[in-house]
Design an enzyme around this catalytic site. Structure first.
Site, short mmCIF file in Angstrom:
data_model
loop_
_atom_site.label_atom_id
_atom_site.label_comp_id
_atom_site.label_asym_id
_atom_site.label_seq_id
_atom_site.Cartn_x
_atom_site.Cartn_y
_atom_site.Cartn_z
N ASP A 183 0.87 -1.17 0.00
CA ASP A 183 0.00 0.00 0.00
C ASP A 183 0.91 1.22 0.00
O ASP A 183 2.13 1.08 0.15
CB ASP A 183 -0.93 0.00 1.23
CG ASP A 183 -2.27 0.66 0.92
OD1 ASP A 183 -2.27 1.83 0.49
OD2 ASP A 183 -3.31 0.00 1.08
N HIS A 260 -3.96 2.21 -4.70
CA HIS A 260 -3.20 2.09 -3.44
C HIS A 260 -1.74 1.73 -3.74
O HIS A 260 -1.14 0.94 -3.03
CB HIS A 260 -3.82 1.01 -2.54
CG HIS A 260 -5.06 1.48 -1.83
ND1 HIS A 260 -5.02 2.18 -0.65
CD2 HIS A 260 -6.37 1.36 -2.13
CE1 HIS A 260 -6.26 2.47 -0.24
NE2 HIS A 260 -7.10 1.99 -1.14
N GLU A 316 -10.88 1.13 -4.32
CA GLU A 316 -10.68 2.57 -4.23
C GLU A 316 -9.76 3.17 -5.29
O GLU A 316 -8.97 4.06 -4.99
CB GLU A 316 -10.16 2.94 -2.83
CG GLU A 316 -11.15 2.55 -1.74
CD GLU A 316 -10.70 2.97 -0.35
OE1 GLU A 316 -11.49 3.66 0.31
OE2 GLU A 316 -9.60 2.61 0.09
C1 ACM Z 1 -10.75 -1.15 2.02
O1 ACM Z 1 -11.10 -0.94 3.21
N1 ACM Z 1 -10.33 -0.15 1.26
C2 ACM Z 1 -10.82 -2.46 1.44
#
Ligand code: ACM
Length: 679
Positions: A183, A260, A316
């Site tokens: 991440d 991410h 996201e």
């Molecule tokens: C997440 O909480 N973005 C999977």
């Protein structure tokens, strides 16, 4: 308690007139399917031997585990024995049957995992003197997948710490550990082909995530002054995988894509649309180099992790650069993709195909549903339950991890008394109330593969904090994953969870002190029968409440119901832009001595105290007399706070209308209030 009456009534005919045991007093967690026990006991002592009748690998694992356990057994036949036997006739792949009499214990199971779970039940049943009640226990899980996810990116937790958590969750019969390995905050797995991922993208300064994220967001070189971070070497991973296998846990690696990925795209900027370091979170999907990179990384990952599932993230993605990137646009045109959601799907489907060709399956967060789900994908439902339900409805497997029940980085107890956490108040009973199959058809329910608790680590800087948040809430997840929902009873579960917490604390886990839980906000625990309760509230046209936070609509502020610790609990009403401007009509003139309302502040989601409150009264709803004007210096802070803004008169005032106005401070954002209390 009703469910347990069934158990307490059971007396084993075969064991004659011995007294039956009240199994609600036994601390087995998760609760087994059926336990028929009597007061007679078997005792593990120096005369107890161990016989294992299983394949070579399971025999070795179980022998080593039992030798190191409190039963301290050697594999040798003695006067009385614990016998572990693989038995093809047992239906459930992870189920087991334990038979105990004074002369010995038999555990039979279809698999090594089943035998291991039988052993866990024995370890939990044994008292201080290692005595086990005689009888029969028949057990099997509800769900095949019972997981914990640990985010090792936002803060890094090392190999020994991960092993400690494996020990704990295995004891509660969980079988998956999902590691969120990559991440923005740091890449955490050695990939030989891309050394900058661990020499650079795994390190940052400062150490505390929010100081870094809301500050420089820069990476530093490994070994440089103040560098915080770390990663698992490939040897570490092999060691962890083996350690987990010896406890019948599969480790599932997560490699985030397409979003991410700030850390990758700073180390290797040519993989983003703009080729600028520090500017992009999403891979360029138009560029073949992206696929070359991801496949090379996955090649090394699958070499290390035997797990059938590889988690490829998928959550996201902002997708902003894809709209302007010539390569992404070209890809969309060539592939006939109508929007950027389909471009994301293109990437996920291509990666799925690649992993399928290597004999692996993908899991992705529920955003992978958008733009078309990859044919064999399993969906991990986190934005509520809808994603999982939609996946099951389209014939895909789903793992349920909805934020409102399964996000363990949220507050476990009164947020004003807890160390800083993230998200709402989610006590143990809330987690325990979740039923992953609720509202589904039988066909859909069969596709719910399991449940998982997630500990995201933005606000989890230490191992102690992680354990404090995870235990005991993960035990609720373990019980939902294993036990029969018809037998669930929170009071009984809580008493077993308290015992489990005591056991964990003795073993050095920093578990939350469940026995001394504070609970819900005191105001929310009972109705407030104040003077304005049930009266009409008129909202100024330019200051309406927001539809997403309307709570009980026009009645909210005078319904006598106060909000709890969380503004999303549908008891707090939310206002944005013009603050609060309401008038209460008491229906007739009344004598009042106070008018007051609570507000809350939680800066991260943009919820603030008001900067000014004005309270005025009127007989005719036209001419108002100001009773109080309260100014407040709104200052950003951490965590959650509550404040009462009110007029408390020394003498009664006669009025029919009360106008309550609350204005936003310079930060703007949300105001939340729950009740205008008039006395
Ligand atoms: C997440 O909480 N973005 C999977």
């Amino acid at each position: 308690m009703r469910n347990f009456l069934v158990f307490t009534a059971i007396i084993l005919a075969t064991i004659g007139c011995e007294k039956s045991i009240d199994i609600t007093e036994l601390n087995v967690l998760p609760l087994p399917q059926s336990m028929e026990l009597v007061n007679s006991v078997f005792t593990f002592d120096g005369n107890t031997g161990l016989i294992i009748n299983a394949n070579e690998e399971d025999t070795k694992i179980l022998a080593e585990y039992l030798a190191a356990s409190k039963f301290n057994l050697k594999t040798e036949e003695k006067k009385k024995n614990l016998k572990l036997v693989l038995d093809e006739n047992i239906n459930s792949p992870e189920g087991y049957v334990i038979s105990v009499n004074k002369r010995g214990i038999n555990i039979s199971a279809k698999s090594g995992a089943g035998l291991f779970y039988g052993v866990q039940t024995l370890l939990q049943l044994a008292d201080e003197e290692n005595k086990i009640p005689c009888g029969v226990i028949t057990d099997e899980p509800q769900f095949a997948y019972r997981g914990l996810m640990i985010d090792v990116s936002r803060h890094f937790f090392d190999k020994e710490f991960i092993k400690k958590q494996i020990d704990a969750i295995a004891h509660f019969k969980m079988n998956r550990l999902h590691l969120h390995l990559t991440d923005a905050a740091g890449w955490r797995i050695e990939i030989k082909r891309y050394p900058r991922l661990t020499q650079f993208a795994a390190w940052r300064s400062p150490a505390i995530w929010q100081d870094w994220w809301f500050g420089s967001r820069e990476y530093v070189n490994e070994g440089s002054d103040g560098a915080y971070g770390g990663y698992f070497t490939q040897d570490d991973i092999r060691e962890l995988v083996k350690y987990a296998q010896e406890r019948y846990i599969t480790i599932i690696p997560e490699i985030e894509m397409p979003a991410h990925s700030e850390e990758v795209l700073t180390a290797y900027p040519e993989l983003s649309c703009t080729h600028e370091p520090y500017k992009q979170a999403d891979f360029c999907v138009g560029n073949e180099k992206t696929f070359e990179f991801l496949q090379n990384v996955l090649d090394e990952v699958i070499e290390l992790f035997p797990s059938e599932y590889i988690h490829i993230g998928g959550d996201e993605a902002g997708k902003a650069s894809w709209h302007h990137c010539p390569l992404c646009q070209k890809r969309m045109k060539e592939e006939g993709l109508k929007d950027v959601n389909e471009l994301q799907s293109y990437l996920i489907q291509r990666i799925e195909k690649y992993l399928n060709s290597k004999g692996r399956q993908i899991i992705g967060w529920d955003e992978i549903l958008e733009g078309g789900l990859a044919p064999n994908a399993t969906v991990m439902s986190w934005r509520g339950t809808e994603g999982g339900i939609a996946a099951a409805a389209s014939g895909h497997k789903a793992i349920m991890t909805p934020g409102q029940y399964c996000y363990l980085d949220s507050y476990q107890d009164a947020p004003t008394m807890m160390p800083m956490a993230f998200g709402p108040y989610m006590p143990l009973h809330k987690v325990y109330s979740y039923n992953p199959r609720e509202g589904l058809t039988e066909e859909q329910a069969a596709l719910i593969h399991g449940i998982q608790g997630n500990i995201w680590a933005e606000y989890v800087p230490t191992g102690e904090m992680l354990e404090f948040l995870v235990y005991p809430r993960i035990l609720a997840i373990a019980e939902i994953g294993w036990s029969n929902p018809a037998k669930r009873d929170y009071a009984n579960f809580k008493s077993r969870a308290i015992e489990a917490v005591n056991g964990l604390r003795k073993k050095g886990y920093a578990a939350f002190d469940l026995e001394n839980e504070h609970g819900e906000r005191k105001e929310a625990q009972q109705e407030n029968n104040h003077l304005a309760k049930g009266t009409k509230v008129i909202y100024a046209t330019e200051a309406p409440y927001h539809n997403n936070y309307k709570a009980n609509g026009d009645d909210t502020l005078t319904d006598g119901i106060h909000g709890g610790w969380t503004y999303t609990d549908k008891k707090w009403q939310g206002f944005i832009k013009n603050g609060v401007d309401i008038t209460i009509d008491l229906g007739e003139e009344k004598e009042i001595t106070s008018v007051a309302a609570d507000f809350m502040q939680m800066c991260i989601p943009d919820v603030w105290m008001p900067a000014e409150v004005i309270i005025a009264t009127s007989i005719d709803n036209e001419n108002f007399t100001e009773l109080a004007r309260i100014s407040h210096d709104v200052v950003r802070d951490e965590g959650l706070s509550f404040k009462n803004f009110g007029w408390y008169g020394e003498e009664c005032v006669k009025t029919r209308y009360i106008r309550y106005t609350a204005k936003c401070g310079p930060q703007r954002g949300w105001l939340f209030t729950d009740e205008i209390v008039v006395k």
